[in-house]
Design a protein around this motif. Structure first.
Motif, PDB file in Angstrom:
ATOM      1  N   TYR A 176       0.874 -37.210   9.510  1.00  0.00           N
ATOM      2  CA  TYR A 176       1.092 -36.459   8.262  1.00  0.00           C
ATOM      3  C   TYR A 176       2.377 -36.937   7.582  1.00  0.00           C
ATOM      4  CZ  TYR A 176       0.804 -32.639   4.926  1.00  0.00           C
ATOM      5  OH  TYR A 176       0.695 -31.910   3.770  1.00  0.00           O
ATOM      6  N   GLU A 177       3.364 -37.282   8.389  1.00  0.00           N
ATOM      7  CA  GLU A 177       4.628 -37.750   7.806  1.00  0.00           C
ATOM      8  C   GLU A 177       4.456 -39.100   7.102  1.00  0.00           C
ATOM      9  OE1 GLU A 177       8.913 -39.226   7.930  1.00  0.00           O
ATOM     10  OE2 GLU A 177       7.476 -39.840   9.462  1.00  0.00           O
ATOM     11  N   GLU A 187       3.024 -45.309  -7.232  1.00  0.00           N
ATOM     12  CA  GLU A 187       1.633 -45.021  -7.606  1.00  0.00           C
ATOM     13  C   GLU A 187       0.679 -45.769  -6.675  1.00  0.00           C
ATOM     14  OE1 GLU A 187       0.001 -42.959  -9.721  1.00  0.00           O
ATOM     15  OE2 GLU A 187       2.016 -42.071  -9.751  1.00  0.00           O
ATOM     16  N   GLU A 188       1.076 -47.005  -6.378  1.00  0.00           N
ATOM     17  CA  GLU A 188       0.234 -47.858  -5.533  1.00  0.00           C
ATOM     18  C   GLU A 188       0.114 -47.273  -4.117  1.00  0.00           C
ATOM     19  OE1 GLU A 188       1.885 -51.716  -5.501  1.00  0.00           O
ATOM     20  OE2 GLU A 188       0.082 -52.658  -4.674  1.00  0.00           O
ATOM     21  N   GLN A 189       1.247 -46.764  -3.607  1.00  0.00           N
ATOM     22  CA  GLN A 189       1.219 -46.173  -2.256  1.00  0.00           C
ATOM     23  C   GLN A 189       0.351 -44.915  -2.238  1.00  0.00           C
ATOM     24  OE1 GLN A 189       5.542 -46.086  -1.874  1.00  0.00           O
ATOM     25  NE2 GLN A 189       5.395 -47.341  -0.020  1.00  0.00           N
ATOM     26  N   LYS A 190       0.483 -44.119  -3.297  1.00  0.00           N
ATOM     27  CA  LYS A 190      -0.311 -42.886  -3.354  1.00  0.00           C
ATOM     28  C   LYS A 190      -1.805 -43.222  -3.442  1.00  0.00           C
ATOM     29  CE  LYS A 190      -0.583 -38.306  -5.096  1.00  0.00           C
ATOM     30  NZ  LYS A 190      -0.251 -37.325  -6.088  1.00  0.00           N
ATOM     31  N   ALA A 191      -2.113 -44.264  -4.201  1.00  0.00           N
ATOM     32  CA  ALA A 191      -3.523 -44.675  -4.326  1.00  0.00           C
ATOM     33  C   ALA A 191      -4.061 -45.149  -2.975  1.00  0.00           C
ATOM     34  CB  ALA A 191      -3.652 -45.787  -5.367  1.00  0.00           C
ATOM     35  N   LEU A 247      -4.000 -30.803  -0.178  1.00  0.00           N
ATOM     36  CA  LEU A 247      -3.597 -30.381  -1.523  1.00  0.00           C
ATOM     37  C   LEU A 247      -2.080 -30.447  -1.654  1.00  0.00           C
ATOM     38  CD1 LEU A 247      -6.069 -27.380  -2.080  1.00  0.00           C
ATOM     39  CD2 LEU A 247      -6.329 -29.781  -2.782  1.00  0.00           C
ATOM     40  N   HIS A 248      -1.376 -30.101  -0.567  1.00  0.00           N
ATOM     41  CA  HIS A 248       0.088 -30.190  -0.576  1.00  0.00           C
ATOM     42  C   HIS A 248       0.547 -31.640  -0.795  1.00  0.00           C
ATOM     43  CE1 HIS A 248       4.209 -29.210   0.410  1.00  0.00           C
ATOM     44  NE2 HIS A 248       4.220 -30.210   1.284  1.00  0.00           N
ATOM     45  N   LEU A 249      -0.260 -32.578  -0.287  1.00  0.00           N
ATOM     46  CA  LEU A 249       0.081 -33.999  -0.491  1.00  0.00           C
ATOM     47  C   LEU A 249      -0.225 -34.445  -1.925  1.00  0.00           C
ATOM     48  CD1 LEU A 249      -1.444 -35.565   2.783  1.00  0.00           C
ATOM     49  CD2 LEU A 249       0.992 -35.331   2.262  1.00  0.00           C
TER      50      LEU A 249
END
Ligand code: BYC
Length: 323
Positions: A176-177, A187-191, A247-249
């Motif tokens: 989770y971490e 943005e790329e990491q989140k994608a 959702l928290h992420l």
């Protein structure tokens, strides 16, 4: 001496023996030398060995990323996690051996393709975010499924699960971490994190096994308190615990039917693709062949280690006899 020991062995109760069931109902732990129905013994060997194989095969998708972890800290944590999984396999094979089956026989069942292991490990790990997702979701699902196994009626399995669950809890948090870091990154990491969730979500829901109506073993395993909850109830608990974390992420789930049912307080979810589940179980998942080939190679490459260990043990025993 041996035949006398056998004569004194407690008679094996029938599968529906009321005295055996009374012990189970009284939450008495069944131990290796206790009389137990043959079907109880077989059920446990089946479940514990499948579980052991899952841990050992489960080392492969993550092991694939040890050399590519993005920092020394991540590499050390991943190494420790994969090593823990090897340890879990060992405790579980040892627990299965207390039921009168040998480790060699169980390993042979895995390598020959006759034994099952968790469907989830037949999916590929394509990006670093997959390592976060495995920790978060796969270990999260494992914890949900395995905490009740700490109260399993068979003592050696229940005791092994206590330690396994403590370690799984660390694994889940490190996963989770990783996800938190990626989701707070570029943005790329989140994608990348979103893509991993999209690919792993449905296979994780399949980890809990077929729906209750199609689960041949659940009724008997529940009666014998090997399983404490049905597949569907654990799957629902997992969804309820995990959706708020996603959702928290700031991530979305790849399920348009996912919604909170205000009356029940549970997250309702869409239809699982049970055809895909059956395909993976029958050996036709994305990585089934690769996983078995890797295990076979590791077993063959490790032959000299087993031989050396046996030679060492024989030498030690000879030394003790001579002394
Ligand atoms: N994948 O009547 P059912 C881990 C099989 S390790 C493959 O519901 P049962 C981890 C089932 O075996 C994760 N096969 O059976 C490791 C049965 O086949 P057979 C593994 C599956 O036993 C490293 C048939 O379908 N965890 O967490 O009452 C890193 C009918 O099913 C699957 C465990 O093994 C599946 N997903 O319930 C990170 C936990 N689902 O034997 C994490 C212990 C079902 O008739 N095991 N099958 O040929 C259990 O709790 C239970 O065995 C199950 C299935 C819930 C999995």
């Amino acid at each position: 001496m041996y035949s006398q020991a056998l004569n004194n062995a407690p008679a094996e109760p029938a599968a529906d023996d009321p005295r055996f069931q009374a012990r189970i109902d009284a939450e008495d732990r069944i131990e290796p030398n206790d009389a137990m129905p043959e079907a109880y013994r077989r059920t446990l060997i089946r479940q514990i060995s499948q579980h052991a194989h899952s841990e050992i095969v489960g080392m492969l998708p993550e092991g694939n990323w040890i050399t590519r972890a993005p920092s020394l800290r991540r590499k050390a944590a991943l190494l420790a996690k994969v090593q823990d999984e090897g340890g879990h396999g060992l405790y579980l094979y040892a627990a299965a051996e207390t039921l009168g089956v040998s480790r060699e026989e169980l390993v042979d069942q895995l390598l020959s393709g006759r034994a099952k292991y968790s469907s989830i490990f037949n999916y590929p790990t394509l990006s670093w975010a997959d390592i976060g997702t495995i920790g978060w979701l796969v270990d999260g699902a494992a914890i949900m499924n395995q905490i009740p196994l700490c109260r399993c009626s068979y003592g050696p399995y229940a005791r092994a699960m206590i330690r396994v669950c403590k370690e799984e809890s660390f694994h889940q948090r490190q996963g989770y971490e990783i996800m938190l870091t990626l989701c707070r990154g570029t943005e790329e990491q989140k994608a990348m994190a979103q893509d991993a969730l999209n690919r792993w979500w449905w296979p994780c829901l399949m980890m809990f096994g077929p729906p209750d109506t199609l689960s041949p073993h659940s009724d008997t395993s529940m009666r014998w308190k090997i399983k404490r909850f049905t597949n569907d109830s654990l799957r629902q608990k997992f969804v309820d615990a995990t959706v708020p974390q996603g959702l928290h992420l700031g991530l979305t789930f790849p399920d348009p039917a996912l919604r909170l049912d205000e009356t029940t307080g549970h997250w309702a979810f869409g239809e699982i693709d049970w055809d895909e589940f059956r395909r993976v179980l029958s050996g036709d998942g994305p990585c089934n062949r690769e996983r078995l080939a890797a295990r076979r190679k590791a077993h063959a490459d490790g032959a000299w280690v087993r031989e050396a260990a046996q030679a060492w043990a024989a030498k030690q025993a000879a030394g003790r006899e001579a002394a």
